[in-house]
Design a protein around this motif. Structure first.
Motif, PDB file in Angstrom:
ATOM      1  N   ASP A 131       0.815  -1.214   0.000  1.00 15.18           N
ATOM      2  CA  ASP A 131       0.000   0.000   0.000  1.00 15.18           C
ATOM      3  C   ASP A 131       0.850   1.267   0.000  1.00 15.18           C
ATOM      4  O   ASP A 131       0.495   2.265  -0.642  1.00 15.18           O
ATOM      5  CB  ASP A 131      -0.925   0.012   1.218  1.00 15.18           C
ATOM      6  CG  ASP A 131      -1.990  -1.073   1.160  1.00 15.18           C
ATOM      7  OD1 ASP A 131      -2.257  -1.585   0.061  1.00 15.18           O
ATOM      8  OD2 ASP A 131      -2.545  -1.414   2.226  1.00 15.18           O
ATOM      9  N   ARG A 168       3.423   2.490  -9.179  1.00 11.67           N
ATOM     10  CA  ARG A 168       2.109   2.287  -9.775  1.00 11.67           C
ATOM     11  C   ARG A 168       1.964   0.792 -10.094  1.00 11.67           C
ATOM     12  O   ARG A 168       2.882   0.164 -10.589  1.00 11.67           O
ATOM     13  CB  ARG A 168       1.950   3.107 -11.044  1.00 11.67           C
ATOM     14  CG  ARG A 168       1.910   4.602 -10.833  1.00 11.67           C
ATOM     15  CD  ARG A 168       1.704   5.324 -12.163  1.00 11.67           C
ATOM     16  NE  ARG A 168       0.375   5.058 -12.719  1.00 11.67           N
ATOM     17  CZ  ARG A 168       0.001   5.425 -13.949  1.00 11.67           C
ATOM     18  NH1 ARG A 168       0.874   6.015 -14.762  1.00 11.67           N
ATOM     19  NH2 ARG A 168      -1.221   5.176 -14.378  1.00 11.67           N
ATOM     20  N   PHE A 179      -7.165  -1.785 -13.646  1.00 12.64           N
ATOM     21  CA  PHE A 179      -7.495  -1.413 -12.271  1.00 12.64           C
ATOM     22  C   PHE A 179      -6.190  -1.116 -11.545  1.00 12.64           C
ATOM     23  O   PHE A 179      -5.296  -1.957 -11.494  1.00 12.64           O
ATOM     24  CB  PHE A 179      -8.248  -2.553 -11.580  1.00 12.64           C
ATOM     25  CG  PHE A 179      -9.579  -2.856 -12.213  1.00 12.64           C
ATOM     26  CD1 PHE A 179     -10.732  -2.229 -11.780  1.00 12.64           C
ATOM     27  CD2 PHE A 179      -9.673  -3.767 -13.261  1.00 12.64           C
ATOM     28  CE1 PHE A 179     -11.960  -2.492 -12.367  1.00 12.64           C
ATOM     29  CE2 PHE A 179     -10.894  -4.047 -13.853  1.00 12.64           C
ATOM     30  CZ  PHE A 179     -12.039  -3.405 -13.408  1.00 12.64           C
ATOM     31  N   GLU A 180      -6.109   0.090 -10.991  1.00 13.75           N
ATOM     32  CA  GLU A 180      -4.846   0.537 -10.429  1.00 13.75           C
ATOM     33  C   GLU A 180      -4.874   0.577  -8.900  1.00 13.75           C
ATOM     34  O   GLU A 180      -5.870   0.981  -8.288  1.00 13.75           O
ATOM     35  CB  GLU A 180      -4.489   1.924 -10.983  1.00 13.75           C
ATOM     36  CG  GLU A 180      -3.077   2.337 -10.665  1.00 13.75           C
ATOM     37  CD  GLU A 180      -2.615   3.533 -11.495  1.00 13.75           C
ATOM     38  OE1 GLU A 180      -1.631   4.182 -11.080  1.00 13.75           O
ATOM     39  OE2 GLU A 180      -3.227   3.814 -12.552  1.00 13.75           O
ATOM     40  N   LYS A 181      -3.768   0.153  -8.318  1.00 25.08           N
ATOM     41  CA  LYS A 181      -3.593   0.182  -6.861  1.00 25.08           C
ATOM     42  C   LYS A 181      -3.912   1.561  -6.315  1.00 25.08           C
ATOM     43  O   LYS A 181      -3.505   2.571  -6.862  1.00 25.08           O
ATOM     44  CB  LYS A 181      -2.140  -0.181  -6.518  1.00 25.08           C
ATOM     45  CG  LYS A 181      -1.786  -0.115  -5.036  1.00 25.08           C
ATOM     46  CD  LYS A 181      -0.397  -0.648  -4.774  1.00 25.08           C
ATOM     47  CE  LYS A 181       0.694   0.275  -5.269  1.00 25.08           C
ATOM     48  NZ  LYS A 181       0.993   1.360  -4.304  1.00 25.08           N
ATOM     49  N   GLY A 182      -4.667   1.579  -5.230  1.00 23.50           N
ATOM     50  CA  GLY A 182      -5.054   2.838  -4.605  1.00 23.50           C
ATOM     51  C   GLY A 182      -6.339   3.424  -5.139  1.00 23.50           C
ATOM     52  O   GLY A 182      -6.869   4.374  -4.564  1.00 23.50           O
ATOM     53  N   LYS A 183      -6.850   2.841  -6.234  1.00 21.82           N
ATOM     54  CA  LYS A 183      -8.072   3.347  -6.843  1.00 21.82           C
ATOM     55  C   LYS A 183      -9.143   2.264  -6.928  1.00 21.82           C
ATOM     56  O   LYS A 183     -10.188   2.484  -7.558  1.00 21.82           O
ATOM     57  CB  LYS A 183      -7.776   3.881  -8.242  1.00 21.82           C
ATOM     58  CG  LYS A 183      -6.747   5.005  -8.267  1.00 21.82           C
ATOM     59  CD  LYS A 183      -6.446   5.446  -9.696  1.00 21.82           C
ATOM     60  CE  LYS A 183      -5.384   6.539  -9.736  1.00 21.82           C
ATOM     61  NZ  LYS A 183      -5.076   6.943 -11.136  1.00 21.82           N
ATOM     62  N   CYS A 184      -8.887   1.101  -6.322  1.00 22.22           N
ATOM     63  CA  CYS A 184      -9.832  -0.007  -6.427  1.00 22.22           C
ATOM     64  C   CYS A 184      -9.540  -1.006  -5.314  1.00 22.22           C
ATOM     65  O   CYS A 184      -8.566  -0.860  -4.565  1.00 22.22           O
ATOM     66  CB  CYS A 184      -9.689  -0.705  -7.793  1.00 22.22           C
ATOM     67  SG  CYS A 184      -8.106  -1.574  -7.988  1.00 22.22           S
TER      68      CYS A 184
END
Length: 299
Positions: free
Chosen positions: A123, A128, A144-149
């Motif tokens: 996290d 990215r 789908f990107e880490k921090g946005k899903c």
């Protein structure tokens, strides 16, 4: 029943990757159990201090990408080479619990207890991380990107193999394996803003797919006509993509890593010696290429 485990599992590398990042995008192809090659490549890269600022993976490459960004050397390989014959992870137990050939509920709830994911580092990392999945309504790939899903939910969608897995619902939309539409997600790398791209293949460079698709496609997915069209076209698209990647590799635009030997492992292979050997092939190939990769990345 005693679980069948790779005989040399204790020889797998272990450790933590550097937190020092190098500009570039890492692209990870899928391929089921052929993804052991990718895990060997990534462990070598981490041991050589090569952590790129952006990562994108599809299907088996999606979960491999998670282990790379969490910086856990040997983590993914230990899971696959210890639990391949646990039917709750791969087989009828997975079908019963998770409605797919891979038991994601078992992986996230049980296996991660024995082999914890470093969620804090994952996290907190400025890297990215994107995973791709196929939107069954549109027949298009979505990232789908880490921090946005919900990242693990997106990984599950990315790796839910068609024909043997139920769709994964995300925002009331059904998704399946990103490889149904795009088997090598290098287009995300083109959009990432990175000037350097490293692509990890899971088949030898000469491999090409036969055009067409299974007769089951129209029967099983008749309610999703755009998805049927995408599945029908994906093999030809793959062949075109690999030709493009090889041209870009020869021109020095990208750095391409692919098996140096013909891959004998199949998508659902259960031969532990073959799976272990494929891991070590990826590890040795990446070690051999490390000096050239460093030159390419200018590190």
């Amino acid at each position: 029943m005693k679980r069948i485990i790779y005989k040399d599992i204790d020889k797998l590398p272990v450790g933590r990757a550097t937190t020092k990042l190098t500009r570039g995008c890492l692209v990870l192809e899928g391929g089921g159990w052929k993804g052991l090659y990718t895990l060997g490549v990534l462990d070598s890269m981490m041991e050589n201090g090569i952590e790129l600022t952006s990562v994108v993976g599809v299907s088996a490459g999606a979960l491999s990408a998670v282990g790379y960004v969490s910086g856990q050397i040997g983590w993914g390989a230990r899971i696959d080479l210890a639990y391949r014959h646990d039917t709750n992870y791969c087989g009828f137990g997975a079908l019963r619990r998770s409605h797919g050939i891979t038991g994601f509920d078992y992986l996230f709830d049980e296996i991660f207890k024995a082999h914890p994911l470093d969620q804090r580092r994952l996290d907190a990392s400025p890297q990215r991380l994107a995973v791709s999945a196929s939107n069954m309504l549109t027949g298009k790939v979505e990232y789908f990107e880490k921090g946005k899903c919900d990242l693990l939910r997106a990984v599950q969608a990315s790796a839910s193999v068609p024909y043997v897995s139920m769709p994964v619902m995300i925002n009331n939309t059904p998704f399946l394996d990103g490889g149904c539409v795009e088997k090598i997600p290098y287009r995300w790398a083109d959009q990432s803003g990175e000037k350097k791209t490293v692509v990890v293949r899971t088949r030898e460079l000469s491999y090409r797919r036969k055009p067409g698709t299974s007769p089951l496609t129209s029967l099983m997915y008749h309610n999703y006509p755009e998805f049927v069209k995408a599945l029908s076209d994906v093999n030809e698209k793959f062949n075109s993509d690999v030709e493009e990647l090889e041209k870009r590799s020869k021109s020095g635009e990208i750095f391409l890593i692919a098996p140096s030997e013909t891959v004998q492992v199949t998508r659902f292979d259960g031969d532990m010696n073959k799976l272990g050997a494929l891991y070590w092939l990826g590890y040795s190939d990446a070690n051999a290429l490390a000096p050239m990769l460093r030159d390419y990345l200018e590190i």
